[in-house]
Design an enzyme around this catalytic site. Structure first.
Site, mmCIF file in Angstrom:
data_model
loop_
_atom_site.group_PDB
_atom_site.id
_atom_site.type_symbol
_atom_site.label_atom_id
_atom_site.label_comp_id
_atom_site.label_asym_id
_atom_site.label_seq_id
_atom_site.Cartn_x
_atom_site.Cartn_y
_atom_site.Cartn_z
ATOM 1 N N HIS A 92 0.803 -1.215 0.000
ATOM 2 C CA HIS A 92 0.000 0.000 0.000
ATOM 3 C C HIS A 92 0.838 1.268 0.000
ATOM 4 C CE1 HIS A 92 -4.488 0.941 0.955
ATOM 5 N NE2 HIS A 92 -4.049 1.590 -0.098
ATOM 6 N N ASP A 115 -9.689 -0.298 4.129
ATOM 7 C CA ASP A 115 -8.508 -1.004 4.638
ATOM 8 C C ASP A 115 -8.783 -1.476 6.059
ATOM 9 O OD1 ASP A 115 -5.846 -1.784 5.236
ATOM 10 O OD2 ASP A 115 -5.000 -0.065 4.175
ATOM 11 N N HIS A 117 -6.323 -1.362 8.039
ATOM 12 C CA HIS A 117 -5.316 -0.547 8.714
ATOM 13 C C HIS A 117 -5.411 0.902 8.263
ATOM 14 C CE1 HIS A 117 -3.865 -4.709 8.100
ATOM 15 N NE2 HIS A 117 -3.517 -4.619 9.369
ATOM 16 N N ASP A 119 -2.781 3.083 7.983
ATOM 17 C CA ASP A 119 -1.634 3.437 7.127
ATOM 18 C C ASP A 119 -1.293 4.922 7.183
ATOM 19 O OD1 ASP A 119 -1.573 0.780 6.468
ATOM 20 O OD2 ASP A 119 -2.325 1.032 4.429
ATOM 21 N N HIS A 132 4.691 0.646 3.978
ATOM 22 C CA HIS A 132 3.297 0.434 3.590
ATOM 23 C C HIS A 132 2.339 0.768 4.733
ATOM 24 C CE1 HIS A 132 2.903 -3.426 5.781
ATOM 25 N NE2 HIS A 132 4.147 -3.640 5.407
ATOM 26 N N ASP A 223 -7.295 -1.679 -0.032
ATOM 27 C CA ASP A 223 -6.390 -2.743 0.391
ATOM 28 C C ASP A 223 -7.212 -4.021 0.492
ATOM 29 O OD1 ASP A 223 -4.807 -4.553 1.988
ATOM 30 O OD2 ASP A 223 -3.658 -2.842 2.729
ATOM 31 N N ASP A 225 -6.888 -6.500 2.192
ATOM 32 C CA ASP A 225 -7.092 -7.004 3.549
ATOM 33 C C ASP A 225 -8.246 -6.307 4.263
ATOM 34 O OD1 ASP A 225 -6.185 -4.639 4.876
ATOM 35 O OD2 ASP A 225 -4.151 -5.406 5.094
ATOM 36 N N GLU A 268 -1.949 -5.052 -2.019
ATOM 37 C CA GLU A 268 -1.649 -6.136 -1.080
ATOM 38 C C GLU A 268 -2.152 -7.516 -1.490
ATOM 39 O OE1 GLU A 268 0.448 -5.736 1.240
ATOM 40 O OE2 GLU A 268 0.430 -3.611 1.798
#
Length: 322
Positions: A92, A115, A117, A119, A132, A223, A225, A268
């Site tokens: 990312h 996402d 996360h 980030d 990332h 992302d 994830d 990702e």
């Protein structure tokens, strides 16, 4: 007209994500939606010797900086030409270049960040040094007093106000990131809000916050994830309790329906993780997300110029004799 644009990034294994999506039939699927698709190939990311920072535990800053500068130039050129850009990672950190390049072409754009996360660690709040986990911190104007100078990053100019970002799907946020989100007042919808309000209300609230008049270009940074690990097992930092494929597709359908979605990141996808079945599940999920960004609809889709075929004498079947 749409552009399909691919590049590598620094995180081991994710450099194979674009080819996995190609081999999964991405271009064919997009063309099946009636789109004019052009694959620009992979953005070059030359390696650098001594790629570290002597005072900070930041990993591969020169490599990420070079890649980001190349990505920014290509994204700018694609969007400035009047096309829509699909950028495939890669990890990312790709978003440093894609968002910066987008900002050069369309300075008033807003960012929807989907996402697990946030980030948005700075080099000093990050416990891992992984780039990332930091991309937004280099781009947000209000964070610049807290950003360390890194080799190669001189070209990056802060291009986003905190009010122009909305998160969806968060569920693994570092302490420093949580503080930044609250300090800057960034609009944030974790999985708790998705569970409480439903994805329809979350998307409506996010877009009303970012663009109440409905006129600004949209950058979607997705992302993989963000999805539950059962739907995207081949990714580097999976977190249980993620978005369903229905929720992910709904986000993309709604943004696509605005007609203002001009750049999409997919990050990702990592075919080096998991077995063949894991890879297939992850690639299929990513393909579903992408196609719903570019006109795919669960109620059915047809190409732009589709017409019902009219029978002719050559294909008319005569009735059987009586």
């Amino acid at each position: 007209m749409y552009i399909f644009f691919v590049f590598f990034q620094a995180k081991p294994g994710t450099e194979h994500g674009p080819d996995a999506l190609r081999e999964g039939g991405l271009i064919k699927k997009l063309m099946g939606l009636g789109l004019d698709v052009h694959d620009y190939g992979d953005v070059g990311t030359p390696s650098h010797e001594d790629d570290h920072h002597f005072d900070l535990p930041v990993k591969n800053p020169k490599h990420v900086a070079t890649a980001s500068e190349n990505i920014a130039a290509d994204v700018y050129n694609v969007i400035k030409s009047g096309r829509t850009c699909l950028a495939l990672g890669g990890d990312h950190s790709m978003a440093i270049g894609s968002i910066f390049g987008h900002s050069l072409a369309e300075p008033e754009h807003v960012v929807v960040w989907v996402d697990a996360h946030a980030d948005i660690n700075t080099p000093l709040t990050s416990s891992s040094g992984n780039m990332h986990g930091m991309p937004l911190s280099f781009l947000v104007k209000e964070l610049q007093p807290y950003i360390s100078k890194l080799p190669g990053f001189e070209f990056i100019k802060p291009c986003l106000s905190a009010k122009n970002i909305a998160y969806i799907g968060l569920r693994d946020v570092d302490p420093g990131e949580r503080y930044i989100i609250e300090k800057l007042g960034i609009q944030s919808f974790s999985m708790s809000e998705v569970d409480r309000h439903g994805i329809k209300d979350v998307v409506e609230k996010a877009m009303h916050y970012l663009d109440p008049e409905g006129v600004k270009p949209i950058h979607l940074s997705f992302d993989i994830d963000a999805l539950d690990p059962s739907l995207a097992p081949s990714t580097g930092t999976p977190v249980p309790g993620g978005l369903s494929i229905r929720e992910g597709n709904y986000i993309c359908e709604e943004l696509a329906a605005t007609g203002r979605l001009t750049c999409v990141d997919i990050a990702e996808v990592n075919p080096s993780l998991g077995n063949e079945r894991d890879n297939l599940i992850t690639v299929n999920s990513a393909l579903s997300i992408i196609t719903h960004c570019f006109g795919g609809r669960r109620q059915g889709t047809y190409p732009k110029n589709y017409q019902i075929p009219i029978p002719t004498h050559t294909n008319h079947v005569a009735p059987p004799p009586s």
